[in-house]
Write an enzyme that holds these catalytic residues in place. Structure first.
Site, mmCIF file in Angstrom:
data_model
loop_
_atom_site.group_PDB
_atom_site.id
_atom_site.type_symbol
_atom_site.label_atom_id
_atom_site.label_comp_id
_atom_site.label_asym_id
_atom_site.label_seq_id
_atom_site.Cartn_x
_atom_site.Cartn_y
_atom_site.Cartn_z
ATOM 1 N N GLN A 1 0.822 -1.219 0.000
ATOM 2 C CA GLN A 1 0.000 0.000 0.000
ATOM 3 C C GLN A 1 0.857 1.271 0.000
ATOM 4 O OE1 GLN A 1 -3.137 0.800 -0.443
ATOM 5 N NE2 GLN A 1 -3.729 -1.311 -0.833
ATOM 6 N N SER A 2 2.049 1.191 -0.561
ATOM 7 C CA SER A 2 2.975 2.329 -0.542
ATOM 8 C C SER A 2 2.432 3.567 -1.279
ATOM 9 C CB SER A 2 4.284 1.875 -1.211
ATOM 10 O OG SER A 2 5.089 2.982 -1.544
ATOM 11 N N ASN A 3 2.418 4.700 -0.589
ATOM 12 C CA ASN A 3 2.106 5.971 -1.256
ATOM 13 C C ASN A 3 3.211 6.349 -2.231
ATOM 14 O OD1 ASN A 3 -0.325 6.736 0.258
ATOM 15 N ND2 ASN A 3 1.054 6.931 2.005
#
Ligand code: PLP
Length: 342
Positions: A81-83
């Site tokens: 879920q890395s921005n």
């Protein structure tokens, strides 16, 4: 603005300065001006394309360097879920570059939600790899090597961006952010006393600390850690300060021992929401209509709120909260219902 922008290749992703504004309703809700300092927010959640965030500032310089080196394809790494991965996918489109995201996922088939869906929407190639207990994840390294070899075999030039774009050149982005904010504070006639921010992979921390030295900032920096492992992370921050200072020709050294972060808001770990963070999300939404994210900015704001409630910050001070983005995580399944229940 104080001074000039560094003479380095920059790929523009921001369209001008992000807003710096007061949060009068939050101040009132926490006890009003007799008890609570003046509260400002620096809106880096509005920085850059595709829902934005702090990584846009770092990527301006990282992609500037990549293009200068003739890169045709960006490769980066992160949690599923890395921005940062989502912002890299967006920036790659704007720069006309290919993009592969090597994302660490404990499941073969992670929920199609939040940033992961946006990665696909933005047309990035996503390679999922299993987690590892080793310091260097061998699955991640193997996937990167494979993609690099493929890009080269096709006649392209790969460019690897490290976790969070927290490289020395990426750190320049937050040195520049300080310059921008000092210009805004000066124009408002405000002297800031403290700056609160979320501390993850530490490029933001390093850039803020270096920028504060270079630009003679009046504020002290208050990082709030969002994951454990402080000792190694403050070493990383000190190294980034040293290496970014060298790039900028600044004579600044900040020993790791002088870098501190609040360890009180981590909870059960990275990306696991905390009750105090969820309360902060509700409070900011209902006072200032500002959306915090559960992984980073909610924990940082919870750290600030805890200090305000404890009366640890005199009411004649001015505090700036750096909003670094992250809202896509609100739309992971179950997150908002849990926040609303609290
Ligand atoms: C990456 C990130 C941070 C932390 O920045 P680092 O430079 O990695 O410490 C904070 N907030 C959000 C929303 C992020 O995506």
């Amino acid at each position: 603005m104080t001074g000039a922008a560094p003479d380095l290749p920059r790929f523009p992703l921001l369209h001008g300065p992000t807003p710096l504004h007061e949060m009068p309703r939050l101040r009132e809700a926490l006890g009003g001006s007799s008890r609570v300092p003046r509260l400002l927010v620096k809106r880096d959640d509005l920085a850059g394309p595709a829902l934005g965030g702090n990584k846009a500032r770092k990527l301006e310089w990282v992609i500037g360097e990549a293009l200068a080196k003739g890169a045709t394809h960006l490769i980066t790494v992160g949690a599923v879920q890395s921005n940062h991965a989502r912002m890299t996918a967006a920036a790659a489109r704007l720069a006309g570059l290919g993009c592969t995201l090597v994302l660490v996922s404990p499941h073969d088939d992670p929920e199609p939600e939040g940033n992961l869906l946006l990665d696909h929407l933005l047309g990035a190639e996503v390679r999922l790899v299993a987690p590892s207990d080793e310091a260097e994840n061998p699955h991640e390294a193997a996937a990167i090597a494979e993609v690099e070899a493929r890009v080269r075999a096709e006649g392209g030039v790969p460019y690897l961006i490290p976790l969070g774009a927290s490289s020395p050149i990426g750190t320049v982005g937050y040195v520049e952010a300080v310059r921008e904010m000092e210009g805004q504070l000066g124009a408002m006639g405000v002297r800031a006393d403290r700056l609160f921010y979320a501390a993850g992979s530490r490029g933001t921390q390093a850039g803020l600390l270096l920028g504060a030295r270079i630009h003679g900032s009046s504020w002290s920096a208050h990082g709030v850690a969002v994951s454990p492992g402080e000792e190694a992370k403050r070493e990383r921050a000190a190294g980034l300060v040293r290496d970014a200072a060298a790039i900028l020709g600044a004579e600044v050294e900040i020993p790791a021992g002088e870098i501190t972060s609040d360890q009180g808001q981590i909870g059960e770990g990275y990306a696991i929401p905390t009750p105090a963070g969820m309360e902060a999300i509700r409070l900011l939404a209902r006072t200032e209509a500002i959306l915090l994210d559960p992984t980073y900015t909610a924990k940082a704001m919870a750290g600030l709120i805890a200090q305000l409630r404890a009366g640890a910050i005199p009411p004649d001070e001015t505090v700036v909260f750096l909003h670094t983005g992250g809202a896509p995580a609100l739309f992971r399944s179950g997150v908002l219902p849990a926040i609303l229940e609290g």
